[in-house]
Design an enzyme around this catalytic site. Structure first.
Site, PDB file in Angstrom:
ATOM      1  N   ASP A  52       0.842  -1.205   0.000  1.00  0.00           N
ATOM      2  CA  ASP A  52       0.000   0.000   0.000  1.00  0.00           C
ATOM      3  C   ASP A  52       0.878   1.255   0.000  1.00  0.00           C
ATOM      4  O   ASP A  52       0.373   2.376  -0.060  1.00  0.00           O
ATOM      5  CB  ASP A  52      -1.017  -0.005   1.147  1.00  0.00           C
ATOM      6  CG  ASP A  52      -0.363  -0.015   2.519  1.00  0.00           C
ATOM      7  OD1 ASP A  52       0.872  -0.127   2.606  1.00  0.00           O
ATOM      8  OD2 ASP A  52      -1.110   0.075   3.525  1.00  0.00           O
ATOM      9  N   SER A  53       2.202   1.054   0.012  1.00  0.00           N
ATOM     10  CA  SER A  53       3.126   2.173  -0.237  1.00  0.00           C
ATOM     11  C   SER A  53       2.825   2.811  -1.581  1.00  0.00           C
ATOM     12  O   SER A  53       3.263   3.927  -1.856  1.00  0.00           O
ATOM     13  CB  SER A  53       4.581   1.682  -0.201  1.00  0.00           C
ATOM     14  OG  SER A  53       4.752   0.549  -1.033  1.00  0.00           O
ATOM     15  N   LYS A 125      -0.962  -9.333   3.244  1.00  0.00           N
ATOM     16  CA  LYS A 125      -0.171  -8.840   4.381  1.00  0.00           C
ATOM     17  C   LYS A 125      -1.023  -7.848   5.143  1.00  0.00           C
ATOM     18  O   LYS A 125      -1.765  -7.066   4.517  1.00  0.00           O
ATOM     19  CB  LYS A 125       1.119  -8.168   3.898  1.00  0.00           C
ATOM     20  CG  LYS A 125       1.954  -7.553   5.027  1.00  0.00           C
ATOM     21  CD  LYS A 125       3.362  -7.194   4.588  1.00  0.00           C
ATOM     22  CE  LYS A 125       3.479  -5.892   3.864  1.00  0.00           C
ATOM     23  NZ  LYS A 125       2.979  -4.710   4.576  1.00  0.00           N
ATOM     24  N   GLU A 127      -0.991  -5.222   8.816  1.00  0.00           N
ATOM     25  CA  GLU A 127      -0.169  -4.595   9.858  1.00  0.00           C
ATOM     26  C   GLU A 127      -0.806  -4.793  11.226  1.00  0.00           C
ATOM     27  O   GLU A 127      -2.024  -4.623  11.364  1.00  0.00           O
ATOM     28  CB  GLU A 127      -0.029  -3.092   9.575  1.00  0.00           C
ATOM     29  CG  GLU A 127       0.700  -2.796   8.275  1.00  0.00           C
ATOM     30  CD  GLU A 127       0.812  -1.300   8.002  1.00  0.00           C
ATOM     31  OE1 GLU A 127       0.494  -0.484   8.889  1.00  0.00           O
ATOM     32  OE2 GLU A 127       1.221  -0.954   6.881  1.00  0.00           O
ATOM     33  N   GLU A 194       9.626  -3.999  10.354  1.00  0.00           N
ATOM     34  CA  GLU A 194       9.992  -2.714   9.749  1.00  0.00           C
ATOM     35  C   GLU A 194      10.581  -1.765  10.797  1.00  0.00           C
ATOM     36  O   GLU A 194       9.951  -1.490  11.838  1.00  0.00           O
ATOM     37  CB  GLU A 194       8.769  -2.063   9.078  1.00  0.00           C
ATOM     38  CG  GLU A 194       9.101  -0.707   8.453  1.00  0.00           C
ATOM     39  CD  GLU A 194       8.098  -0.199   7.435  1.00  0.00           C
ATOM     40  OE1 GLU A 194       7.157  -0.943   7.085  1.00  0.00           O
ATOM     41  OE2 GLU A 194       8.260   0.958   7.003  1.00  0.00           O
TER      42      GLU A 194
HETATM   43  O1  KIV Z   1       3.591  -1.051   1.633  1.00  0.00           O
HETATM   44  C1  KIV Z   1       4.754  -1.493   1.546  1.00  0.00           C
HETATM   45  O2  KIV Z   1       5.463  -1.315   0.546  1.00  0.00           O
HETATM   46  C2  KIV Z   1       5.253  -2.254   2.683  1.00  0.00           C
HETATM   47  C3  KIV Z   1       6.718  -2.562   2.713  1.00  0.00           C
HETATM   48  C4  KIV Z   1       7.487  -1.344   3.027  1.00  0.00           C
HETATM   49  C5  KIV Z   1       7.026  -3.663   3.638  1.00  0.00           C
HETATM   50  O3  KIV Z   1       4.523  -2.589   3.557  1.00  0.00           O
END
Ligand code: KIV
Length: 305
Positions: A52-53, A125, A127, A194
């Site tokens: 989500d980056s 994934k 968090e 992280e």
């Molecule tokens: O959103 C992302 O790119 C991430 C990575 C930095 C692990 O969660």
């Protein structure tokens, strides 16, 4: 470390576990579109994360918070298609975005299933630590592998008060170790660490049976992940300590586009080598609006176009 020969097999969650056990480092990188997915596949990475980056590096947002599930599905599907045009070997994970899994386990399961069914990822994934064990259990029970993510969790930016290193004192480090163990017990197949101290990442990695994938967590993790735009050096102004620029692609892009602009202005592009010719085409001039009632000029243009 094992040396693999012959065709490269698709990387499954079981292969990632095997890699931890045999000491083979896991290479993960983010991708958000088909072209980059094809390129990172060709670079022989083990896993691709549709992070989500993308909210920050693709959409230009200030945080990852505005990213929606529909957007994650859209980008995941483009990455899946890009990998399908390459070897298709890397394991593909997609981030559950902010708001798609926090409110209830039911919503989380539905979001995870959409990301798999419509986005083509093979794992999600999310968090969070011990607070998310129920959610993780439910998603895993529904057949979707879950990668955990603890330490600096960008979706909690307001709670953390900034993008700062986590687990620096013993109490917070102890909590992160507890969280990591809880994620493994809940069924996570891997966990991203992280921005935590090297010493803590080493202990967590040693205590877990599942692989740890670090970003800003030092060299002792079972694997590493970086945001693709960061490692490519696309944004020269973004220089956190944990990012190493493995290329200066941003400068290469600027130089290439400037060269193109220069040639267009100088009328040296396109040249003959980049143009088409025909010796047989002849055009009849098209009458203009005002000429409609007049006699057509007729005739055939003499020169081939
Ligand atoms: O959103 C992302 O790119 C991430 C990575 C930095 C692990 O969660």
């Amino acid at each position: 470390m094992s040396t693999q020969t012959g065709p490269r097999k698709h990387v499954t969650i079981h292969e990632l576990r095997r890699m931890k056990e045999s000491g083979d480092k896991i290479v993960m990188v983010t991708a958000y579109d088909a072209t980059m997915a094809r390129l990172v596949d060709a670079a022989e990475v083990d896993a691709v994360l549709v992070g989500d980056s993308l909210g920050m590096v693709f959409q230009g947002q200030d945080s990852t918070l505005p990213v929606t599930l529909d957007q994650m599905i859209y980008h995941s599907a483009t990455v899946r298609r890009g990998l399908a045009r390459a070897s298709g070997r890397p394991h593909l994970v997609g981030d559950l975005p902010f708001g798609s899994y926090q409110a209830s386990a039911d919503e989380a399961v539905k979001a995870a299933m959409r990301l798999v069914a419509e986005g083509g990822v093979e794992a999600v994934k999310l968090e969070g630590g011990s607070d998310y064990v129920d959610v993780i259990r439910r998603i895993v029970r529904a057949g979707v592998p879950v990668m955990g993510h603890i330490g600096l969790t960008p979706q909690s930016i307001h709670k953390m008060g900034g993008y700062v290193v986590q687990g620096k004192d013993s109490e917070k480090a102890q909590q992160l170790l507890k969280d990591a163990r809880a994620l493994e017990a809940a069924g996570c197949y891997a966990v991203v660490l992280e921005c935590i101290p090297v010493e803590l990442a080493r202990i967590i990695t040693g205590q877990l049976g599942i692989p740890t994938i670090g970003i800003g967590a030092g060299p002792h993790c079972d694997g590493q992940v970086l945001v693709l735009t960061d490692l490519l050096g696309l944004d020269a102004s973004f220089t956190p300590r944990f990012v190493k620029r493995f290329g200066e692609v941003g400068e290469a892009v600027r130089a290439a586009v400037a060269a193109y602009a220069g040639e267009v202005k100088a009328a040296t592009f396109p040249d003959d080598a980049h143009s088409f010719h025909s010796s047989s085409v002849r055009l009849v001039p098209v009458a203009q609006e005002d000429d409609r009632d007049e006699e057509p000029h007729g005739g055939v243009m003499g020169a081939p176009v």
